[in-house]
Motif scaffolding. Structure first.
Motif, PDB file in Angstrom:
ATOM      1  N   TYR A   1       2.373  -7.823  -9.355  1.00 20.36           N
ATOM      2  CA  TYR A   1       1.682  -7.174  -8.350  1.00 20.36           C
ATOM      3  C   TYR A   1       2.417  -8.095  -7.087  1.00 20.36           C
ATOM      4  O   TYR A   1       2.200  -9.283  -7.144  1.00 20.36           O
ATOM      5  CB  TYR A   1       0.123  -7.393  -8.218  1.00 20.36           C
ATOM      6  CG  TYR A   1      -0.705  -6.825  -9.426  1.00 20.36           C
ATOM      7  CD1 TYR A   1      -0.514  -5.374  -9.797  1.00 20.36           C
ATOM      8  CD2 TYR A   1      -0.611  -7.806 -10.556  1.00 20.36           C
ATOM      9  CE1 TYR A   1      -1.363  -5.018 -10.888  1.00 20.36           C
ATOM     10  CE2 TYR A   1      -1.078  -7.236 -11.685  1.00 20.36           C
ATOM     11  CZ  TYR A   1      -1.468  -6.012 -11.950  1.00 20.36           C
ATOM     12  OH  TYR A   1      -2.176  -5.413 -13.090  1.00 20.36           O
ATOM     13  N   SER A   2       2.802  -7.395  -6.010  1.00 20.09           N
ATOM     14  CA  SER A   2       3.369  -8.079  -4.789  1.00 20.09           C
ATOM     15  C   SER A   2       2.398  -7.748  -3.491  1.00 20.09           C
ATOM     16  O   SER A   2       2.646  -8.490  -2.812  1.00 20.09           O
ATOM     17  CB  SER A   2       4.808  -7.543  -4.846  1.00 20.09           C
ATOM     18  OG  SER A   2       4.937  -6.087  -4.676  1.00 20.09           O
ATOM     19  N   SER A   3       1.752  -6.538  -3.616  1.00 13.29           N
ATOM     20  CA  SER A   3       1.065  -6.219  -2.485  1.00 13.29           C
ATOM     21  C   SER A   3       0.079  -7.186  -1.862  1.00 13.29           C
ATOM     22  O   SER A   3      -0.779  -7.957  -2.985  1.00 13.29           O
ATOM     23  CB  SER A   3       0.339  -4.650  -2.481  1.00 13.29           C
ATOM     24  OG  SER A   3      -0.548  -4.490  -1.537  1.00 13.29           O
ATOM     25  N   ARG A   4      -0.432  -7.374  -0.767  1.00 18.50           N
ATOM     26  CA  ARG A   4      -1.372  -8.348  -0.462  1.00 18.50           C
ATOM     27  C   ARG A   4      -2.181  -7.703   0.878  1.00 18.50           C
ATOM     28  O   ARG A   4      -2.660  -8.633   1.605  1.00 18.50           O
ATOM     29  CB  ARG A   4      -0.811  -9.512   0.233  1.00 18.50           C
ATOM     30  CG  ARG A   4       0.050 -10.494  -0.820  1.00 18.50           C
ATOM     31  CD  ARG A   4       0.113 -12.046  -0.728  1.00 18.50           C
ATOM     32  NE  ARG A   4       0.480 -12.593  -1.817  1.00 18.50           N
ATOM     33  CZ  ARG A   4       0.811 -14.154  -1.840  1.00 18.50           C
ATOM     34  NH1 ARG A   4       0.253 -14.701  -0.562  1.00 18.50           N
ATOM     35  NH2 ARG A   4       0.993 -14.687  -2.897  1.00 18.50           N
TER      36      ARG A   4
ATOM     37  N   PRO B   1      -4.504 -14.331  -4.357  1.00 18.18           N
ATOM     38  CA  PRO B   1      -3.761 -12.973  -4.910  1.00 18.18           C
ATOM     39  C   PRO B   1      -3.243 -13.274  -5.986  1.00 18.18           C
ATOM     40  O   PRO B   1      -3.085 -14.482  -6.778  1.00 18.18           O
ATOM     41  CB  PRO B   1      -2.807 -13.224  -3.796  1.00 18.18           C
ATOM     42  CG  PRO B   1      -2.407 -14.501  -3.533  1.00 18.18           C
ATOM     43  CD  PRO B   1      -3.858 -14.844  -3.405  1.00 18.18           C
TER      44      PRO B   1
ATOM     45  N   ASP C   1      -2.603  -1.311  -7.319  1.00 16.93           N
ATOM     46  CA  ASP C   1      -1.564  -2.164  -6.215  1.00 16.93           C
ATOM     47  C   ASP C   1      -1.909  -3.388  -6.124  1.00 16.93           C
ATOM     48  O   ASP C   1      -0.920  -3.951  -5.503  1.00 16.93           O
ATOM     49  CB  ASP C   1      -1.939  -1.069  -5.124  1.00 16.93           C
ATOM     50  CG  ASP C   1      -1.688   0.557  -5.173  1.00 16.93           C
ATOM     51  OD1 ASP C   1      -0.934   0.706  -5.741  1.00 16.93           O
ATOM     52  OD2 ASP C   1      -2.356   1.218  -4.761  1.00 16.93           O
ATOM     53  N   GLU C   2      -2.955  -3.862  -6.257  1.00 18.66           N
ATOM     54  CA  GLU C   2      -3.208  -5.327  -5.940  1.00 18.66           C
ATOM     55  C   GLU C   2      -4.434  -5.892  -6.980  1.00 18.66           C
ATOM     56  O   GLU C   2      -5.320  -4.924  -6.916  1.00 18.66           O
ATOM     57  CB  GLU C   2      -3.712  -5.350  -4.359  1.00 18.66           C
ATOM     58  CG  GLU C   2      -3.693  -6.716  -4.021  1.00 18.66           C
ATOM     59  CD  GLU C   2      -4.098  -6.590  -2.433  1.00 18.66           C
ATOM     60  OE1 GLU C   2      -3.915  -7.867  -1.611  1.00 18.66           O
ATOM     61  OE2 GLU C   2      -4.009  -5.518  -1.791  1.00 18.66           O
TER      62      GLU C   2
ATOM     63  N   TRP D   1      -9.812  -5.632  -7.741  1.00 21.78           N
ATOM     64  CA  TRP D   1      -8.443  -4.846  -7.679  1.00 21.78           C
ATOM     65  C   TRP D   1      -8.473  -3.570  -6.850  1.00 21.78           C
ATOM     66  O   TRP D   1      -9.448  -3.255  -6.527  1.00 21.78           O
ATOM     67  CB  TRP D   1      -7.994  -4.558  -9.157  1.00 21.78           C
ATOM     68  CG  TRP D   1      -8.804  -3.444 -10.066  1.00 21.78           C
ATOM     69  CD1 TRP D   1      -8.496  -2.380  -9.928  1.00 21.78           C
ATOM     70  CD2 TRP D   1     -10.016  -3.442 -10.761  1.00 21.78           C
ATOM     71  NE1 TRP D   1      -9.272  -1.468 -11.056  1.00 21.78           N
ATOM     72  CE2 TRP D   1     -10.166  -2.404 -11.392  1.00 21.78           C
ATOM     73  CE3 TRP D   1     -10.658  -4.696 -10.876  1.00 21.78           C
ATOM     74  CZ2 TRP D   1     -11.345  -2.244 -12.052  1.00 21.78           C
ATOM     75  CZ3 TRP D   1     -11.868  -4.660 -11.749  1.00 21.78           C
ATOM     76  CH2 TRP D   1     -12.099  -3.373 -12.293  1.00 21.78           C
TER      77      TRP D   1
ATOM     78  N   TYR E   1      -5.937  -8.700   0.379  1.00 25.46           N
ATOM     79  CA  TYR E   1      -5.824 -10.117   0.654  1.00 25.46           C
ATOM     80  C   TYR E   1      -5.848 -10.482   1.917  1.00 25.46           C
ATOM     81  O   TYR E   1      -6.583 -11.430   2.490  1.00 25.46           O
ATOM     82  CB  TYR E   1      -4.674 -10.848  -0.339  1.00 25.46           C
ATOM     83  CG  TYR E   1      -4.736 -12.239  -0.043  1.00 25.46           C
ATOM     84  CD1 TYR E   1      -5.675 -13.349  -0.763  1.00 25.46           C
ATOM     85  CD2 TYR E   1      -3.651 -12.900   0.696  1.00 25.46           C
ATOM     86  CE1 TYR E   1      -5.421 -14.623  -0.581  1.00 25.46           C
ATOM     87  CE2 TYR E   1      -3.681 -14.254   0.977  1.00 25.46           C
ATOM     88  CZ  TYR E   1      -4.675 -14.981   0.525  1.00 25.46           C
ATOM     89  OH  TYR E   1      -4.428 -16.576   0.657  1.00 25.46           O
TER      90      TYR E   1
END
Length: 265
Positions: A252-255, A243, A230-231, A180, A258
């Motif tokens: 969670y939306s940040s990639r 992800p 955040d991820e 993470w 990833y």
């Protein structure tokens, strides 16, 4: 399936993998006829065999059989197992002189392609992992904890389980390792007491340690450490990195991480 290099589908009931789960395995991804991270898979098996004190493995034959299994496969899975073989009285391994090699090939899980686009949901498992520093990190054949984790996971709408140890610290997923991110700080659980130190986890650690702006931390933290992440990512040699869109009620939306890892995994 090949057992000691011979096409076969049955194993003697006296094999210690059947009697005691006495052995180890690795699962590798095949792309265009080649096993990805083959040398790393061989190295992890050699480490596991060393921990288990299994002597006499024919490593040249083991690698050759894995390569042959991959053969003409466009995209597939090769599973390779080493057991202590037959012999011994009760738990004693005295008299075991010829390990058993088992190599099989199966279809690649096509749902991983969709999961990369959609992200996956994790559910906290009620099954906790016991601590055992002697066996921590290796992929031995005693997988009853994972069987129970999967049993409970199948009763949810999640794709993977989030698993903690008996002290409540994050370890891994049912069949994947865990990372993470908070800002430029990347975290992964300490596996010195339990869990499987996967080939892809090792690869990702190397990537992060040698790349700016990320800083890696190996930690012992509870599950709520993910609440302000955040991820979140999970990985194994087949996925190879996915992800995470949701952990229980957290989204969670940040990639960013990833996207960085995907090109090299």
């Amino acid at each position: 399936m090949w057992i000691n290099g011979v096409a076969a589908t049955t194993l003697p009931a006296a094999d210690r993998s059947v009697q005691f789960g006495d052995g180890c395995f690795t699962t590798a991804r095949v792309l265009r006829g080649e096993i990805q991270f083959l040398s790393e898979h061989i190295a992890r098996m050699q480490r596991a065999v060393s921990v288990l004190h299994i002597d006499g493995v024919d490593w040249a034959a083991f690698e050759r059989e894995m390569v042959l299994a991959a053969g003409q496969q466009e995209e597939a899975v090769v599973k390779a197992v080493v057991t202590r073989g037959q012999g011994g009285r009760g738990y004693s391994s005295a008299g075991c002189s010829e390990p058993t090699r088992i190599v099989s090939v199966s279809a690649y899980p096509v749902h991983y392609h969709a999961w990369r686009q959609q992200g996956v949901k994790l559910a906290l498992s009620p099954v906790t992992l016991s601590k055992n520093p002697l066996l921590a990190g290796i992929k031995h054949l005693n997988r009853l904890e994972q069987v129970m984790i999967r049993l409970h996971l199948d009763q949810t709408d999640a794709q993977e389980a989030l698993v903690v140890d008996t002290s409540g610290c994050l370890v891994e997923c049912c069949a994947a390792n865990l990372f993470w991110r908070k800002g430029n700080q990347v975290f992964t659980p300490d596996l010195s007491q339990s869990g499987v130190d996967g080939v892809m986890r090792q690869h990702i650690i190397r990537l992060i340690e040698n790349a700016s702006p990320w800083t890696l931390h190996i930690v012992s933290q509870p599950a709520d450490a993910l609440s302000d992440a955040d991820e979140v990512l999970i990985c194994n040699a087949l996925m190879p990195v996915l992800p995470v869109a949701q952990v229980d009620d957290g989204h969670y939306s940040s990639r960013d991480l990833y996207d960085f890892l995907f090109q090299s995994c």
